[in-house]
Design a protein around this motif. Sequence first.
Motif, PDB file in Angstrom:
ATOM      1  N   UNK A  56       0.837  -1.203   0.000  1.00  0.00           N
ATOM      2  CA  UNK A  56       0.000   0.000   0.000  1.00  0.00           C
ATOM      3  C   UNK A  56       0.879   1.262   0.000  1.00  0.00           C
ATOM      4  N   UNK A  86       3.056   5.985  -2.565  1.00  0.00           N
ATOM      5  CA  UNK A  86       4.220   6.794  -2.922  1.00  0.00           C
ATOM      6  C   UNK A  86       4.306   6.968  -4.436  1.00  0.00           C
ATOM      7  N   UNK A 137       1.982   6.851  -6.740  1.00  0.00           N
ATOM      8  CA  UNK A 137       1.009   7.756  -7.365  1.00  0.00           C
ATOM      9  C   UNK A 137       1.212   9.189  -6.893  1.00  0.00           C
ATOM     10  N   UNK A 138       1.756   9.367  -5.687  1.00  0.00           N
ATOM     11  CA  UNK A 138       2.063  10.732  -5.262  1.00  0.00           C
ATOM     12  C   UNK A 138       3.200  11.308  -6.114  1.00  0.00           C
ATOM     13  N   UNK A 166       1.701  12.197 -10.919  1.00  0.00           N
ATOM     14  CA  UNK A 166       0.372  12.777 -10.793  1.00  0.00           C
ATOM     15  C   UNK A 166      -0.505  12.542 -12.017  1.00  0.00           C
ATOM     16  N   UNK A 208      -1.027   9.607 -13.296  1.00  0.00           N
ATOM     17  CA  UNK A 208      -1.586   8.251 -13.256  1.00  0.00           C
ATOM     18  C   UNK A 208      -3.102   8.273 -13.061  1.00  0.00           C
ATOM     19  N   UNK A 221      -6.592  -4.357   2.919  1.00  0.00           N
ATOM     20  CA  UNK A 221      -5.765  -3.281   2.379  1.00  0.00           C
ATOM     21  C   UNK A 221      -6.088  -3.054   0.899  1.00  0.00           C
ATOM     22  N   UNK A 249      -9.022  -3.532  -0.458  1.00  0.00           N
ATOM     23  CA  UNK A 249     -10.308  -2.819  -0.471  1.00  0.00           C
ATOM     24  C   UNK A 249     -10.118  -1.340  -0.170  1.00  0.00           C
ATOM     25  N   UNK A 267      -9.591   4.386  -1.697  1.00  0.00           N
ATOM     26  CA  UNK A 267      -8.744   5.576  -1.634  1.00  0.00           C
ATOM     27  C   UNK A 267      -8.389   6.060  -3.042  1.00  0.00           C
ATOM     28  N   UNK A 310     -11.288   7.787  -4.683  1.00  0.00           N
ATOM     29  CA  UNK A 310     -11.506   9.165  -4.212  1.00  0.00           C
ATOM     30  C   UNK A 310     -10.527  10.128  -4.879  1.00  0.00           C
ATOM     31  N   UNK A 311      -9.472   9.595  -5.484  1.00  0.00           N
ATOM     32  CA  UNK A 311      -8.516  10.434  -6.219  1.00  0.00           C
ATOM     33  C   UNK A 311      -8.758  10.345  -7.721  1.00  0.00           C
ATOM     34  N   UNK A 345      -8.684   7.537  -9.454  1.00  0.00           N
ATOM     35  CA  UNK A 345      -7.822   6.502 -10.034  1.00  0.00           C
ATOM     36  C   UNK A 345      -8.514   5.150  -9.857  1.00  0.00           C
TER      37      UNK A 345
END
Lengths: 574, 574
Positions: free
Chosen positions: A485, A490, A492-493, A496, A498, A518, A520, A525, A528-529, A531
């Motif tokens: 995770x 990291x 995807x941070x 940007x 992606x 994890x 799920x 998460x 919500x971005x 992706x």
Amino acid sequence: MNYLLRRYIPAVKWIPQYRPQYLVGDVTSGIIVTSLLIPQSMAYALLAGLPPQVGLYASILPAIIYPLLGTSAVLAVGPVAVDSLMVGTAISQFAVESTPEYMSLAITLAFLVGGIEILIGGLRLGFLVNFISRAVISGFISGAAVIIAFSQIRNLLGLQIPSTESFFELFVLLVRNLPETNLINLALGLASMGILFYFNNPLVKQLKRLGWSDQMILPVSKSAPLLVVILGTLLVWGLRLDEWANLQVVGEIPAGLPSLNLPNLNLETVELLLPAAIAIALVGYLEGFAGGQALASKRREKLDPNQELIALGAANWGSALSGGYTVTGGLSRSVVNFAAGANTGVASIITGLLIAVTAMFLTSLFYFLPATALAAIIIMAVYRLIEVGKLRRMWVYDKADAIAWLATFIIVLGLGVEQGILWGTLIALVFHLWRTSHPHIAIVGRLGESEHFRNVLRHPVKTHPEVLAVRVDESLYFANAKYLENFINSAIADNLEVKKVLLVCNAVNLIDASGLEILEGLVADLKSLGIELYLSEVKGPVMDKLKKIGFIDYLGKDHVFLTTDQAMRTLTTN
Amino acid sequence: MNYLLRRYIPAVKWIPQYRPQYLVGDVTSGIIVTSLLIPQSMAYALLAGLPPQVGLYASILPAIIYPLLGTSAVLAVGPVAVDSLMVGTAISQFAVESTPEYMSLAITLAFLVGGIEILIGGLRLGFLVNFISRAVISGFISGAAVIIAFSQIRNLLGLQIPSTESFFELFVLLVRNLPETNLINLALGLASMGILFYFNNPLVKQLKRLGWSDQMILPVSKSAPLLVVILGTLLVWGLRLDEWANLQVVGEIPAGLPSLNLPNLNLETVELLLPAAIAIALVGYLEGFAGGQALASKRREKLDPNQELIALGAANWGSALSGGYTVTGGLSRSVVNFAAGANTGVASIITGLLIAVTAMFLTSLFYFLPATALAAIIIMAVYRLIEVGKLRRMWVYDKADAIAWLATFIIVLGLGVEQGILWGTLIALVFHLWRTSHPHIAIVGRLGESEHFRNVLRHPVKTHPEVLAVRVDESLYFANAKYLENFINSAIADNLEVKKVLLVCNAVNLIDASGLEILEGLVADLKSLGIELYLSEVKGPVMDKLKKIGFIDYLGKDHVFLTTDQAMRTLTTN
């Protein structure tokens, strides 16, 4: 019924198949092992703080019972060095050496060890010993060998020092008492060691050069301990060294067979001895099974670990019933048994009968046997167990194993065998878990125009800015799921652009509930971005479980691809 | 220097970037969290056996320190339920509740917890908590929640029962004292629970139906605990329930800020509290980091586990210095903080300042606050932590996880939180090791005319009678290497024609020293039977180590193939 008999009493299978031509090998090896076993069994009994005849008693019934129940044809069962050390350490905490109470505890301990082995074998839990790594086994055997050799130095020097399991205590005591060394005792001991060494190595080479066959050399070379016993006894008797030189001798040994007795099993005694019994059962099984298996694969035999536990347990019960102490299969005597041509368990039964004859008629011959000769025999038997070479190799090959070896060795010397095995095993497990908790994770890309996807850091591959393809080289379970995770978060941070994350699962053999949770969380998460998460190359059994719990529906059926190639073609064209 | 500042004091980074438009969200959420925190912090202090003002003190400095050092912008740090239970259990072994000694131990404990967290974070050992599986975490939180809820039932009923960590003891005490229930106390408690439940769920739905926005609903819904406190206090004060109905109230709370004090750190006290401090530090970090991370991924932030440990540790030190007790990040208050629009740590700092104002000027208002209302607040806060649904899902998905959950839960109820976590973790590790110790091993054959080799049991493949190709789907290490050896020995004992064994290593990420030793033994044993061992698809790092230790030379360089296809073509034509 017949099946159960054949499974639990292997003798039912091999005795009817016995052929007359097996007999020569079985008798020869039975005699050779006996000549080795008589001095060793007495020496190991003394090491355990027991009278020498107890070593003989422990070599009769066990040697007869084991071949009837065991699955190895050549394992020689009887007293062994490391177990004897552990027995001595355990009992000397609760009773004074050579008292009837001490003897009674030794018998109870053997009975408990047998019971534990039979229980573990009956429950088919023999695989548990696989969790003790080779490094730990080698470390504790080396440590125990150092303690045993050191404990014999006091007999070699003729010093009266109490036995102790802590190497460091013993070392201090030895140094402090050094001025009181009995020089004649020491000379006789060193001479014995010289003979043992000569027979074991230079003599074998000389006889080979003279053209002797291996079959002829073996009985000569292996007769060294018996020779040392005979020569030492004659010397003490002839020169009366026990009187004027104060040399310690074995002394009076009652003749005759042991009487059969039921062990004293009151609850208090059992509670006292249980921790030691568990450790000794484990170590005894480790040694015995390792010995049996080393030879079984040479004979293309299959050993059943759980049946071996039952057979060794029954041998211990036999020992306890007949006034003996804890036994197991000894590697060195088993190798001799195999090399001397033993074909079946009949060799072991012959050994048991010959020891019985010895106990009945020959014990008076051992009166003048010097303790220093027995010390020499033990030292020459255990020094080969100190596997420094193995430590050096591990240091080169795998530092984690070398550290586990060293930790086990040092803890055995400082705190004793049981603590060493316990902590060494835990250390090895922690190292292993630590490694799998940091799995190899790679961002992958397409290799040329092929269907292969490889690590972007190692290969010239093509990637797509909107699709992040990640391959994890380990099953996902609680200790590493978080690591994955963090890796994805990291990644995807850092990227940007992606919009899609593809998890390549070809090395994932298992996803446990932590891993699932994890995953799920990751789906939610990422969503919500903006992706989306996709999976490819999920293995059959893993996929079945993910479907059953509804994860695939949650993820979306069109988010799972059979191959990474298919996934990347679909995801990069949309 | 600048780098170190930015790394260890994240506030150096975010404070200069603060923009005025952040302020509205930060102030709003600061106020809402405060309204939640005032009753909760007092209730949790009582749960820990401490006076209610200690809960307030523990909510001032920690809330101000955390945002300066932590990497989460929205984590709300202060007293939480499970930690409070553990603090109470730990200290009540050594001192009597509400004595100065008890208070002093609570401060020392908070200081120790902080020190341990800072130490672990400084040594960058935060990954260690990954070894506690989700099943164990869910199991112990559920167990702790049951204990907490039960411990509050006595306050709900108005019974005087000593606190105990064992659920079963508490249960017996409750049943025995049931006839002494104070019915007015119970009625007020149940009414409080009713209000809390109504505001939490039905009211939210009604307001949504009325068209309220989430931003407007949140402050109303989250004000329920404050409302219960105010209504309860007014009722007791107005009807003088504390006098004629014997209702327990909070009573006198000294006004003013706590004085700063250094904790009492004599060695004896530290030794007493250390085991509990380690467990509480671990649990506190687990809760705090889980809360922070759940929200961080929603905000596309990266949390640094080790910096989080340092920040939580510093918050605990702040609490200890200002007369508070152990704190950590609370998930539920953090979620409220995030949902109420907190943009930066300024929200948390505002909360801290508002609590300070409360402690200075408003404590006299809490005199008539009934204990039963605080019990109701705790029960409604913790019942959601009892994750029976998660257990049910695990039972469907993965029995091993479900069993670990249940074992942890039961041990927490019977022996306490620390024992539950310890044993649950060990049980989960043993399950995991057991699974990897029985790896999937397949005999493989060629799929049609392709270059693919698959399991003979699942696919219609072609094999060769003289060549046995075996694929093992796991790294080779001490716990499973023996299993592979047994598999191969069985396979060749069943296939007497076999002359070559090919080990397909594409799933082997690691071969430790035990694995190497078993491979070496296998080579020798097979050779003595006239069988040769070959390897294919060995991974790079594994190959490097095998070469370095000389295994490849020992095996023969021509015994290693890049691909299974190549190996099979070569081996079947010779």
